[in-house]
Design a protein around this motif. Structure first.
Motif, PDB file in Angstrom:
ATOM      1  N   GLN A   1     -13.631  36.336  85.458  1.00  0.00           N
ATOM      2  CA  GLN A   1     -12.320  36.960  85.095  1.00  0.00           C
ATOM      3  C   GLN A   1     -13.279  38.131  83.614  1.00  0.00           C
ATOM      4  O   GLN A   1     -12.735  39.151  83.619  1.00  0.00           O
ATOM      5  N   LEU A   2     -13.366  37.363  82.977  1.00  0.00           N
ATOM      6  CA  LEU A   2     -13.888  38.111  81.766  1.00  0.00           C
ATOM      7  C   LEU A   2     -15.186  38.715  81.723  1.00  0.00           C
ATOM      8  O   LEU A   2     -15.133  40.151  81.531  1.00  0.00           O
ATOM      9  N   VAL A   3     -15.574  38.710  82.964  1.00  0.00           N
ATOM     10  CA  VAL A   3     -16.757  39.609  83.149  1.00  0.00           C
ATOM     11  C   VAL A   3     -16.433  40.637  83.749  1.00  0.00           C
ATOM     12  O   VAL A   3     -16.277  41.691  83.360  1.00  0.00           O
TER      13      VAL A   3
ATOM     14  N   THR B   1     -24.494  45.047  77.305  1.00  0.00           N
ATOM     15  CA  THR B   1     -24.815  44.019  78.515  1.00  0.00           C
ATOM     16  C   THR B   1     -24.517  42.260  78.691  1.00  0.00           C
ATOM     17  O   THR B   1     -23.692  42.311  77.589  1.00  0.00           O
ATOM     18  N   ILE B   2     -24.439  41.876  79.502  1.00  0.00           N
ATOM     19  CA  ILE B   2     -23.339  40.222  79.180  1.00  0.00           C
ATOM     20  C   ILE B   2     -24.361  39.540  80.009  1.00  0.00           C
ATOM     21  O   ILE B   2     -25.857  39.341  81.291  1.00  0.00           O
ATOM     22  N   GLY B   3     -24.338  38.670  79.718  1.00  0.00           N
ATOM     23  CA  GLY B   3     -25.311  37.200  80.090  1.00  0.00           C
ATOM     24  C   GLY B   3     -24.130  35.684  79.988  1.00  0.00           C
ATOM     25  O   GLY B   3     -23.454  35.784  78.900  1.00  0.00           O
ATOM     26  N   VAL B   4     -24.467  34.815  81.021  1.00  0.00           N
ATOM     27  CA  VAL B   4     -23.236  33.724  81.265  1.00  0.00           C
ATOM     28  C   VAL B   4     -24.223  32.494  81.309  1.00  0.00           C
ATOM     29  O   VAL B   4     -24.964  32.466  82.044  1.00  0.00           O
TER      30      VAL B   4
ATOM     31  N   LEU C   1     -21.320  35.381  77.164  1.00  0.00           N
ATOM     32  CA  LEU C   1     -19.876  34.185  77.799  1.00  0.00           C
ATOM     33  C   LEU C   1     -20.596  32.404  77.837  1.00  0.00           C
ATOM     34  O   LEU C   1     -21.697  32.027  79.238  1.00  0.00           O
ATOM     35  N   PHE C   2     -20.462  31.746  77.114  1.00  0.00           N
ATOM     36  CA  PHE C   2     -21.179  30.052  76.954  1.00  0.00           C
ATOM     37  C   PHE C   2     -19.925  29.545  77.709  1.00  0.00           C
ATOM     38  O   PHE C   2     -19.042  29.439  77.356  1.00  0.00           O
ATOM     39  N   SER C   3     -19.542  29.165  79.143  1.00  0.00           N
ATOM     40  CA  SER C   3     -18.844  27.849  79.465  1.00  0.00           C
ATOM     41  C   SER C   3     -19.536  26.707  79.182  1.00  0.00           C
ATOM     42  O   SER C   3     -20.691  26.290  79.577  1.00  0.00           O
ATOM     43  N   ILE C   4     -18.598  25.497  78.116  1.00  0.00           N
ATOM     44  CA  ILE C   4     -19.031  24.295  77.469  1.00  0.00           C
ATOM     45  C   ILE C   4     -19.257  23.249  78.599  1.00  0.00           C
ATOM     46  O   ILE C   4     -19.959  22.193  79.100  1.00  0.00           O
TER      47      ILE C   4
END
Length: 247
Positions: free
Chosen positions: A48-50, A62-65, A119-122
């Motif tokens: 959703q945030l992307v 630019t974006i990275g997950v 964006l860092f998903s724990i």
């Protein structure tokens, strides 16, 4: 990273202290659950945030997950692919020949990549029975802390941390893994923020006087000047603000 991995020896000259947004933002995922090495709730929040960033960004950031394991990585990729199919206008952001295309990677394969926003998903959370496992995958292995260090330094502008747990949920009495202890510290940093006392190196009266004269000359010629810019023991004496790009 500077204080946890490099003993504060890095000379950080970032201007991020002047930005309005927080360099590290934590988003608490209240209903996140750890099932089959995945956290679907965190994945949905990240995707959703992307979409939001792509729709609202002003400077083509630019974006990275980044995820902790391949299962979470694959889940987020699948969710993004679904939205790409529904919204063809997003396709250009994923082309390999474009400048820094959007990526989704895990700790094992993200080294060398950088993006403006990470964006860092724990991912780790209680399971369906309400139990929290202390198994942190690659962080539990010797040298795992280095992978965490790589992951949290991939951002050039800001990091958004999606977490279903708090730092204190990681009981360092139950694990000897250095990586797990650093993950706890990082989560606490993301939750509460932190300031590190830094002592600016002493300058001689001559150098300080010269710096003052130069700064006053620049200001007299119509420019905005900031002094002592930086985030570590080394500070830039004079920073001149760009007239059209004050950030």
């Amino acid at each position: 990273s500077n204080y946890a991995f490099y003993n504060g020896k890095l000379m950080v000259t970032s201007l991020s202290e002047r930005k309005e947004e927080k360099p590290i933002e934590r988003i608490k995922v209240e209903n996140g659950m750890w099932i089959d090495k995945k956290n679907e709730q965190e994945a949905n929040k990240a995707v959703q945030l992307v979409k939001h960033i792509l729709n609202t960004r002003k400077n083509n950031e630019t974006i990275g997950v980044i995820t902790f394991n391949s299962s979470q990585m694959n889940l987020i990729e699948d969710l993004i692919d679904k939205r790409r199919a529904e919204n063809p206008q997003y396709e250009k952001y994923f082309l390999e020949d474009s400048d820094e295309p959007l990526f989704v990677k895990n700790l094992e394969n993200v080294q060398g990549d950088e993006r403006d926003i990470i964006l860092f998903s724990i991912c780790y959370a209680n399971d369906k029975d309400g139990k929290f496992s202390m198994n942190f995958g690659p962080l539990n292995r010797a040298g795992g802390e280095r992978r965490l260090n790589v992951a949290i330094t991939r951002s050039k502008r800001m990091v958004v941390v999606f977490a279903s747990i708090h730092g204190y949920n990681i009981d360092t009495n139950r694990t000897a893994a250095v990586g797990a202890a650093h993950l706890r510290s990082f989560l606490e940093y993301a939750e509460k923020g932190a300031t590190f006392a830094t002592n600016r190196r002493e300058q001689s009266a001559i150098v300080e006087g010269l710096s003052n004269e130069v700064a006053e000359f620049i200001k007299a010629n119509g420019y905005q000047v900031e002094r002592g810019v930086g985030l570590s023991g080394y500070r830039v004496d004079i920073a001149v603000v760009h007239p059209q790009k004050p950030e």
